[in-house]
Design an enzyme around this catalytic site. Structure first.
Site, PDB file in Angstrom:
ATOM      1  N   ASP A 192      35.840  35.303  44.398  1.00 29.18           N
ATOM      2  CA  ASP A 192      36.709  36.472  44.577  1.00 29.18           C
ATOM      3  C   ASP A 192      35.983  37.802  44.407  1.00 29.18           C
ATOM      4  O   ASP A 192      36.580  38.853  44.629  1.00 29.18           O
ATOM      5  CB  ASP A 192      37.867  36.425  43.569  1.00 29.18           C
TER       6      ASP A 192
ATOM      7  N   GLU B   9      39.641  29.740  33.295  1.00 26.79           N
ATOM      8  CA  GLU B   9      39.463  31.080  33.875  1.00 26.79           C
ATOM      9  C   GLU B   9      40.315  32.041  33.059  1.00 26.79           C
ATOM     10  O   GLU B   9      41.526  32.086  33.198  1.00 26.79           O
ATOM     11  CB  GLU B   9      39.868  31.063  35.354  1.00 26.79           C
TER      12      GLU B   9
ATOM     13  N   ASP C 125      42.288  27.740  37.121  1.00 30.16           N
ATOM     14  CA  ASP C 125      42.487  29.129  37.528  1.00 30.16           C
ATOM     15  C   ASP C 125      43.680  29.724  36.790  1.00 30.16           C
ATOM     16  O   ASP C 125      44.686  29.053  36.565  1.00 30.16           O
ATOM     17  CB  ASP C 125      42.719  29.170  39.041  1.00 30.16           C
TER      18      ASP C 125
END
Length: 496
Positions: A397, A344, A297
């Protein structure tokens, strides 16, 4: 490490069916893996598996440990099979909702039962399980500090460990020794819970292997301030002599916004480099004990990061600092071999980040919800995905695809239909699943709510909010053969 062309489904464990109020590591997870196997889906992506707390809105991205497992995911029926609970212990159970997680109710039900299981395990002297439990405690170097941290946190009234008295906050050896003696039973209980989680997760991974499913784990680049990670490893973070943060993470202001102050402590990358990135190596090693592939992430943070003085409320007070870059991943390769990472990289155009990903062969991410459907050649339109990316219909998300599509302006909807050649015969979620599966992306990923055609009510998380997130669950009957058959057909048609 090169990934093979295949497909996958995102569904966090908490969202799975289960009779105790939350998805767990028991029959519901096994049935889901059987569903993926029938659908010829090669990957199951999850959120971080760490413990969650109510004060952080139950977010798996704000956990008290980057190494531990979530006790709420333990399968109570498995503890009955082990002989540490009786079936009668499980009744009466609360009337849990079947379509969402009531974390307070689940915690109130499960935690006393875990303590009962521990008492019976301990009273019996652990029996045949003793060598396995002892080996786990010896092997997992993070466990002792984590168990002590949770024991101290439960005992004390302060909001976070940063407010603990000096001897505990600064980890003075005599204070820690005294605390370990005072909390010996609680520490052993916490170790037992982690051992049970580890056993059950490894059994589930074996089922995944039998179904031909690889597990994609998730690595938030930052850890929570109120975590065993920061308390037990102050040398890894930018802290002062009293072990309080001097800088925290966030993002700078951009045109149209004021930036964000996340509040997570940032890393002391210089000191970590001197230690051959030992904390990160331990973290990755633990992750690959639990998963086959890892999504990194906020990958930009490994290249550069926005550090805000801890005493500043305004994100604009921060500055860009250099991350470790290639040196960290060279160390990872040296210590762990070629690790299968997904980067990401959404929302950032940073040449140095792209170069780092290309050098190590890390695929980036593409999410069609970021596309301008009326712009020719938009990089988020699936027909333009290169091979070296992972294509998603949605993420944890974002909105669901149906929720997103319903909110699109009519012109964007028309452009989408034109771009994908939609004739109105299929539901919009299957239009985009087909497009992502047909793309050149090495992995094509969708979410369980998208497979089921669910709207915004099934959104998993809305960033910037605390209430109502991480709650959505699928009912057992929704995992039907028709959906598996449609995915199986897509895998064959698009050679995934």
């Amino acid at each position: 490490m090169r990934l093979d062309r295949s497909g996958g489904v995102f569904c966090h464990v908490t969202s799975l069916p289960g009779r105790h109020g939350i998805g767990d590591l028991g029959d519901g997870a096994r049935e889901f893996l059987s569903f993926l196997g029938d659908a010829d889906v090669g990957h199951w992506q999850i959120c971080p598996l760490g413990p969650t707390i109510g004060a952080a809105g139950e977010s798996p991205y704000q956990s008290p440990s980057a190494f531990a497992g979530n006790p709420l995911l333990i399968d109570l029926d498995g503890l009955v099979d082990d002989g540490w609970l009786d079936e009668s212990d499980l009744t009466p159970a609360p009337d849990f909702p079947s379509d969402r997680v009531d974390y307070e109710a689940v915690r109130g039900y499960k935690e006393p039962l875990l303590r009962t299981a521990f008492e019976r395990f301990d009273e019996a002297g652990a029996g045949d399980a003793a060598p396995d439990f002892d080996a786990f405690c010896e092997r997992e170097s993070w466990l002792d500090d984590y168990a002590l941290f949770r024991a101290l946190s439960a005992e004390r009234d302060e909001a976070t460990w940063v407010d603990w008295p000096d001897p505990l906050r600064t980890r003075e050896p005599d204070a820690l020794a005294d605390a370990r003696e005072r909390h010996a039973d609680e520490i052993r209980f916490r170790e037992f819970v982690q051992w049970v989680f580890d056993r059950q997760w490894r059994e589930l991974r074996s089922v995944a292997d039998d179904e031909g499913v690889s597990i994609v784990g998730d690595v938030p680049i930052y850890v929570a301030l109120d975590s065993a990670d920061v308390w037990a490893n102050p040398e890894a973070f930018r802290l002062d002599e009293g072990n309080r943060p001097t800088a925290v993470a966030g993002v700078p202001p951009n045109p149209g916004d004021d930036g964000q102050r996340w509040g997570n402590p940032v890393y002391d990358w210089d000191r970590l480099a001197e230690r051959d990135y030992d904390w990160w190596i331990d973290r990755f090693r633990r992750l690959f004990d639990l998963a086959d592939v890892a999504r990194l992430d906020h990958f930009l943070g490994f290249v550069k990061y926005w550090a805000i003085p801890a005493d500043a409320d305004d994100p604009a007070a921060g500055e860009w600092c250099d991350g470790p870059g290639r040196e960290l991943f060279e160390t990872v390769e040296r210590e762990l071999g070629q690790a299968p990472f997904i980067a990401e990289d959404l929302g950032f155009e940073e040449p140095a980040m792209n170069e780092l990903m290309a050098e190590f062969g890390f695929p980036g991410m593409r999410v069609p919800q970021y596309a301008d459907w009326c712009a020719e050649g938009d990089q988020y339109q699936p027909m333009h995905y290169p091979e070296g990316v992972v294509g998603y219909t949605a993420t944890h998300d974002t909105n669901t695809w149906v929720g997103y599509f319903e909110s699109l302006p009519e012109r964007q909807r028309d452009c989408f239909r034109f771009n994908v050649g939609a004739d109105g015969d299929r539901a919009p979620e299957w239009e985009i699943i087909d497009e992502v599966w047909a793309s050149e992306a090495v992995l094509a990923m969708t979410t369980l709510p998208d497979l089921l055609g669910r709207g915004s009510e099934a959104r998993f998380n809305e960033p910037g909010t605390l209430d109502g997130n991480w709650e959505w669950r699928v009912r057992r009957e929704a995992l039907d053969d028709d959906i598996a058959d449609r995915l199986f057909e897509l895998a064959g048609r698009h050679v995934r």
